[in-house]
Design a protein around this motif. Structure first.
Motif, PDB file in Angstrom:
ATOM      1  N   ARG A 131       3.180   1.865  -5.312  1.00  0.00           N
ATOM      2  CA  ARG A 131       3.743   1.663  -3.915  1.00  0.00           C
ATOM      3  C   ARG A 131       4.323   0.360  -3.846  1.00  0.00           C
ATOM      4  O   ARG A 131       5.623   0.366  -3.280  1.00  0.00           O
ATOM      5  CB  ARG A 131       2.513   1.596  -2.932  1.00  0.00           C
ATOM      6  CG  ARG A 131       1.742   2.765  -2.556  1.00  0.00           C
ATOM      7  CD  ARG A 131       0.589   2.606  -1.446  1.00  0.00           C
ATOM      8  NE  ARG A 131      -0.195   3.784  -1.286  1.00  0.00           N
ATOM      9  CZ  ARG A 131      -1.490   3.420  -1.837  1.00  0.00           C
ATOM     10  NH1 ARG A 131      -1.738   2.415  -2.274  1.00  0.00           N
ATOM     11  NH2 ARG A 131      -2.219   4.393  -1.493  1.00  0.00           N
ATOM     12  N   TYR A 135       8.343   0.238  -3.022  1.00  0.00           N
ATOM     13  CA  TYR A 135       8.817  -0.511  -1.972  1.00  0.00           C
ATOM     14  C   TYR A 135       9.743  -1.601  -2.252  1.00  0.00           C
ATOM     15  O   TYR A 135      10.720  -1.911  -1.658  1.00  0.00           O
ATOM     16  CB  TYR A 135       7.583  -1.368  -1.300  1.00  0.00           C
ATOM     17  CG  TYR A 135       7.889  -2.384  -0.030  1.00  0.00           C
ATOM     18  CD1 TYR A 135       7.854  -1.395   1.104  1.00  0.00           C
ATOM     19  CD2 TYR A 135       7.808  -3.554   0.031  1.00  0.00           C
ATOM     20  CE1 TYR A 135       8.446  -2.241   2.277  1.00  0.00           C
ATOM     21  CE2 TYR A 135       8.304  -3.999   1.187  1.00  0.00           C
ATOM     22  CZ  TYR A 135       8.704  -3.574   2.402  1.00  0.00           C
ATOM     23  OH  TYR A 135       8.873  -4.395   3.459  1.00  0.00           O
ATOM     24  N   MET A 155      11.136   8.220   3.700  1.00  0.00           N
ATOM     25  CA  MET A 155       9.420   7.684   4.294  1.00  0.00           C
ATOM     26  C   MET A 155       8.577   8.746   3.733  1.00  0.00           C
ATOM     27  O   MET A 155       7.563   8.312   3.516  1.00  0.00           O
ATOM     28  CB  MET A 155       9.636   7.703   5.726  1.00  0.00           C
ATOM     29  CG  MET A 155      10.353   6.723   6.329  1.00  0.00           C
ATOM     30  SD  MET A 155      10.650   6.830   8.235  1.00  0.00           S
ATOM     31  CE  MET A 155       8.894   6.935   8.804  1.00  0.00           C
ATOM     32  N   MET A 158       7.657   7.893   0.239  1.00  0.00           N
ATOM     33  CA  MET A 158       6.578   6.634   0.540  1.00  0.00           C
ATOM     34  C   MET A 158       5.373   6.857   0.791  1.00  0.00           C
ATOM     35  O   MET A 158       4.319   6.164   0.306  1.00  0.00           O
ATOM     36  CB  MET A 158       7.401   5.355   1.392  1.00  0.00           C
ATOM     37  CG  MET A 158       8.558   4.693   0.758  1.00  0.00           C
ATOM     38  SD  MET A 158       7.755   3.582  -0.407  1.00  0.00           S
ATOM     39  CE  MET A 158       7.116   2.232   0.783  1.00  0.00           C
ATOM     40  N   THR A 159       5.313   7.799   1.609  1.00  0.00           N
ATOM     41  CA  THR A 159       3.777   8.197   2.257  1.00  0.00           C
ATOM     42  C   THR A 159       3.150   9.546   1.470  1.00  0.00           C
ATOM     43  O   THR A 159       2.281   9.554   0.707  1.00  0.00           O
ATOM     44  CB  THR A 159       3.958   8.348   3.797  1.00  0.00           C
ATOM     45  OG1 THR A 159       5.017   9.404   4.036  1.00  0.00           O
ATOM     46  CG2 THR A 159       4.294   7.166   4.014  1.00  0.00           C
ATOM     47  N   ASN A 160       3.780  10.678   1.779  1.00  0.00           N
ATOM     48  CA  ASN A 160       3.174  11.922   1.320  1.00  0.00           C
ATOM     49  C   ASN A 160       3.271  12.203   0.134  1.00  0.00           C
ATOM     50  O   ASN A 160       2.098  12.443  -0.927  1.00  0.00           O
ATOM     51  CB  ASN A 160       4.231  13.182   1.919  1.00  0.00           C
ATOM     52  CG  ASN A 160       3.946  13.227   3.387  1.00  0.00           C
ATOM     53  OD1 ASN A 160       2.981  12.445   3.979  1.00  0.00           O
ATOM     54  ND2 ASN A 160       5.026  13.899   4.213  1.00  0.00           N
ATOM     55  N   THR A 163       0.795   9.556  -1.641  1.00  0.00           N
ATOM     56  CA  THR A 163      -0.520  10.034  -1.489  1.00  0.00           C
ATOM     57  C   THR A 163      -0.855  11.441  -2.397  1.00  0.00           C
ATOM     58  O   THR A 163      -1.828  11.597  -2.951  1.00  0.00           O
ATOM     59  CB  THR A 163      -0.470  10.579  -0.326  1.00  0.00           C
ATOM     60  OG1 THR A 163      -0.261   9.466   0.923  1.00  0.00           O
ATOM     61  CG2 THR A 163      -2.252  11.004   0.173  1.00  0.00           C
TER      62      THR A 163
END
Length: 613
Positions: A131, A135, A155, A158-160, A163
Motif C-alpha cells: 500500500r 501510494y 482506486m 489501490m483497494t480491491n 485486498t
C-alpha cells in the motif's frame, strides 16, 4: 514456480528474521508429529499381543553407515520397549507411551502456534509495504500518467486489488512455507520405512500435478479479467457520484442505471466462473487423495501378504499409512494455495502496472541548486504535445521578476499548458523553460516547486479542518501566521463564524463551503506559503459577481510584491497586468498592455468586445 520465487525475493527480505523463525518452528512441528505418530507402532504391538521379545541390542558408532545407524536406533528402541513390557507389564508401558504421545503433541502444537505467531507480521507487514509503495508511486508519477488512466480504475487497484493480494497471496504464505517442509520430511520417513511403496506413490503424483496446474492456470486468466471489470465498475460509480447533478437534470437515471446494470451483470458472471473454478480445488484434491489412499492400501497389502513379508511389517505399514494420510492434508493445502495465489497474482499484475510505470519527469543526478527567484522566467522556442498534436508551437516569452503577466485566449489555446510547464508537471519536447537562466529540467523538482504557489479554477481542498487545509505543505506555521494569511485572503471572518473556527472540518473537497469561500481558503494557503512566483489558473471564472469581488480582492493582496502568471477568462480582472499574452491555437499572437492591445484593434480587442466591463 517462478512467480512464487518472485514474490519471496520481492517482498520477504525485509522480514527474513520472522521467515527463518517460522521455518524452524515448522520443521520442529513436523519432527514432533513424527514422534507422536511413531508411538502408534509399540502401542499396536502391545494391543495385538506382539510383546514377545524379538529384538537383540545392537551396538553402533558414528563410523558406521547412516542406514546401519538408523536400523540400530530403531531396533534398540523396540528392544527397550520389549524389556519394559517384560518388567512392568503391557498396561504400564502403554501408559508411559501415552504420556510420551501427549508430550510430543504438546510440543507439536506449541511450535505450530509459534510458527503462526511469526507469520502474522510477515503477512500484514507486506500488505502495508505494498500500500505504501503504491501510494508513494501515485504521488511521484507525473500528471500525464493520470490523463491516460481512469481514476476509478486506479482506486480499484489501490483497494480491491491490494485486498485481493492480501487475501490470496499473503494468507497463502503460511501454506507455502509450512507444507513443503512437512512434505519433504514425511516423504523422507516414508522412504525410510518402504522405498518400494513410496516410489509407487511418486509415480502417481505427476498426474495429480498436471490436473491441478491446468485448473490454476485458467483461474489466473479469469481473475485478471474480473479485477479489470471491477475497476471499470468503480470508475462508473465515481463518475456517477461526480456527475449526479447532470444525470438528474437530463433525466438520464434510466440510461445510467442500464449502463451500470450491464457491467454489473458482466462482473457477476465473471466471478461466478472464477469461484466455481476455485471451489473445484477441494473436491478434486480430496477425490484424488482418496483414490491414492485406496491404491496404496492395495499395494501395501500385497507387500505384507506376499512371500517376501520382510519388506514391511503390518504395524510399520499402519504407521506408514498414518504418515501418508498426514501428508495428504499439506498436499491439499498446497494445491489450494496454488489456486489462491493464481488469483492474487492477477491482482498483483494490475498493481504492478502502477508500481512499474515509468516516471517521465526525470530528476538529474547532480541537479543545479536554486534557492531564490532573482531575475526572470523564460520560455525559449517551446513546443509541447500530449500525444500527437502540438498544443504549444514555438512559444517564446520572458516574464520579469515582479511582473504580473496574463495569458488570455480561447479555450484550448494552450494557456493552462504553459503554466503547467513552469513547475514541471510536464516536460517540453522542444525548446526549454528557464528560471534565472537555469533549465527547469536541471533543477530538483522539490526546489523548483518550493518557489511557486498555485491557485486553480477549482479550489482543491481536503476533507480536513480549515487549519490543516491552509497549512498544507507548510512546515511548522504558527497560529498567528495562519490567521494573518486568512485575513489577507478575506477568509478569517467566515472561518471564525463556523462551528469550531479553524478546527472546523470543511467536508469532502470543501463541500460545506460556497465556491467563493473555497477559493479564499486556497488563496490563504498560497499566502501562507509566501512563494516568490504565483500561478493563478482562472481563479475567479467559476464565481458569482459578489464572490468574485471578494476573491479578486484576496488575489490582489496575494499578488503584491510577487511575480504572477495569471490565466484569465474574465478580461476585466487583468486590465492592470504588466504584460498580456494573447494566445490562439498554441501560438502567441499578441503581446502588450491592455491599452496597447486595444489600440491594435486585433485579436485581444475582439475578445474584449465579446465581454462587458
Amino acid at each position: 514456480m517462478k512467480d512464487f520465487v518472485r514474490i519471496f525475493t520481492r517482498f520477504l527480505p525485509k522480514y527474513k528474521g520472522c521467515v527463518v523463525a517460522n521455518v524452524i518452528c515448522y520443521i520442529l512441528t513436523t519432527i514432533f508429529s513424527l514422534f507422536s505418530f511413531g508411538t502408534i507402532i509399540p502401542i499396536l504391538q502391545i494391543l495385538f499381543g506382539m510383546e514377545t521379545a524379538s529384538h537383540e541390542y545392537m551396538t553402533w558408532t558414528f563410523a558406521d553407515s547412516f542406514k546401519y545407524i538408523v536400523d540400530a536406533l530403531k531396533n534398540n528402541l523396540f528392544f527397550y520397549i520389549e524389556d519394559y513390557i517384560r518388567t512392568y507389564g503391557g498396561a504400564n508401558t502403554m501408559l508411559i507411551l501415552g504420556v510420551f504421545m501427549i508430550f510430543m503433541t504438546f510440543l507439536k502444537t506449541g511450535t505450530a502456534y509459534l510458527a503462526g505467531y511469526f507469520m502474522i507480521p510477515i503477512r500484514f507487514g507486506v500488505l502495508r509495504d505494498i500500500r505504501m509503495d503504491l501510494y508513494n508511486k501515485i504521488l511521484s508519477l507525473p500528471m500525464g500518467f493520470y490523463s491516460e488512466e481512469r481514476k476509478g480504475d486506479i482506486m480499484a487497484r489501490m483497494t480491491n486489488d491490494v485486498t485481493e493480494v492480501g487475501t490470496s497471496i499473503m494468507t497463502s504464505l503460511e501454506a507455502i512455507f509450512k507444507n513443503p517442509i512437512m512434505i519433504i520430511i514425511y516423504f523422507s520417513v516414508m522412504i525410510a520405512i518402504s522405498w518400494e511403496l513410496t516410489l509407487f506413490i511418486l509415480v502417481m503424483l505427476p498426474i495429480v500435478g498436471v490436473i491441478i496446474g491446468r485448473v490454476g492456470k485458467s483461474l489466473k486468466t479469469r481473475s485478471m479479467l474480473g479485477q479489470t471489470q471491477q475497476g471499470s465498475l468503480l470508475s462508473i460509480i465515481e463518475e456517477t457520484l461526480g456527475g449526479l447533478r447532470i444525470i438528474k437534470a437530463f433525466n438520464a437515471e434510466k440510461k445510467a442505471s442500464s449502463r451500470f446494470e450491464q457491467l454489473n451483470t458482466t462482473v457477476m458472471n465473471t466471478f461466478n466462473k472464477i469461484e466455481r473454478r476455485y471451489i473445484l480445488a477441494h473436491p478434486v484434491s480430496e477425490f484424488l487423495g482418496t483414490a491414492i489412499i485406496v491404491i496404496v492400501l492395495w499395494y501395501g497389502g500385497t507387500l505384507i501378504l506376499s512371500e517376501n513379508a520382510n519388506t514391511i511389517s503390518a504395524p510399520a505399514f499402519i504407521y506408514y499409512l498414518v504418515i501418508f494420510y498426514s501428508l495428504i492434508n499439506p498436499c491439499k493445502e498446497l494445491s489450494k494455495a496454488v489456486y489462491t495465489i493464481q488469483r492474487g497474482l492477477a491482482s498483483l499484475a494490475r498493481v504492478d502496472v502502477i508500481l512499474g510505470a515509468e516516471n517521465v519527469i526525470k530528476e538529474k543526478e547532480n541537479p543545479t541548486q536554486i534557492e531564490a527567484f532573482k531575475d526572470e522566467i523564460s520560455f525559449n522556442n517551446v513546443s509541447f504535445k500530449y500525444q500527437s498534436d502540438w498544443v504549444l508551437k514555438d512559444i517564446s516569452l520572458k516574464i520579469k521578476k515582479g511582473q504580473m503577466v496574463a495569458l488570455v485566449g480561447q479555450s484550448g489555446s494552450g494557456k493552462s499548458t504553459m503554466v503547467d510547464l513552469i513547475p514541471r508537471f510536464y516536460d517540453v519536447q522542444k525548446g526549454s523553460v528557464t528560471i534565472d537562466g537555469i533549465d527547469v529540467r536541471d533543477v530538483r523538482t522539490y526546489d523548483l516547486r518550493a518557489l511557486m504557489g498555485n491557485v486553480n479554477q477549482e479550489a482543491i481542498l481536503f476533507n480536513d479542518t480549515f487549519y490543516n487545509n491552509i497549512t498544507f505543505g507548510v512546515e511548522n506555521p504558527t497560529m498567528e501566521e495562519v490567521i494573518a494569511a486568512a485575513k489577507i485572503a478575506n477568509a478569517h471572518d467566515f472561518i471564525m463564524a463556523s462551528e469550531s473556527g479553524y478546527e472546523t472540518n470543511i467536508g469532502d473537497r470543501g463541500s460545506k463551503l460556497s465556491g467563493g469561500q473555497r477559493q479564499r481558503v486556497s488563496i490563504a494557503r498560497a499566502i501562507l506559503k509566501n512563494p516568490p512566483i504565483l500561478i493563478l489558473d482562472e481563479a475567479t471564472s467559476a464565481l458569482d459577481t459578489e464572490s468574485e469581488k471578494l476573491v479578486q480582492e484576496a488575489i490582489d493582496n496575494l499578488m503584491k510584491n510577487r511575480t504572477s502568471i495569471v490565466v484569465a477568462h474574465r478580461l476585466s480582472t487583468i486590465k492592470n497586468a504588466d504584460l498580456i499574452c494573447v494566445m490562439n491555437e498554441g501560438r502567441i499572437v499578441e503581446l502588450g498592455k491592455h491599452e496597447e492591445l486595444i489600440l491594435k484593434d486585433g485579436y485581444y480587442k475582439r475578445l474584449c468586445d465579446m465581454q462587458s466591463f
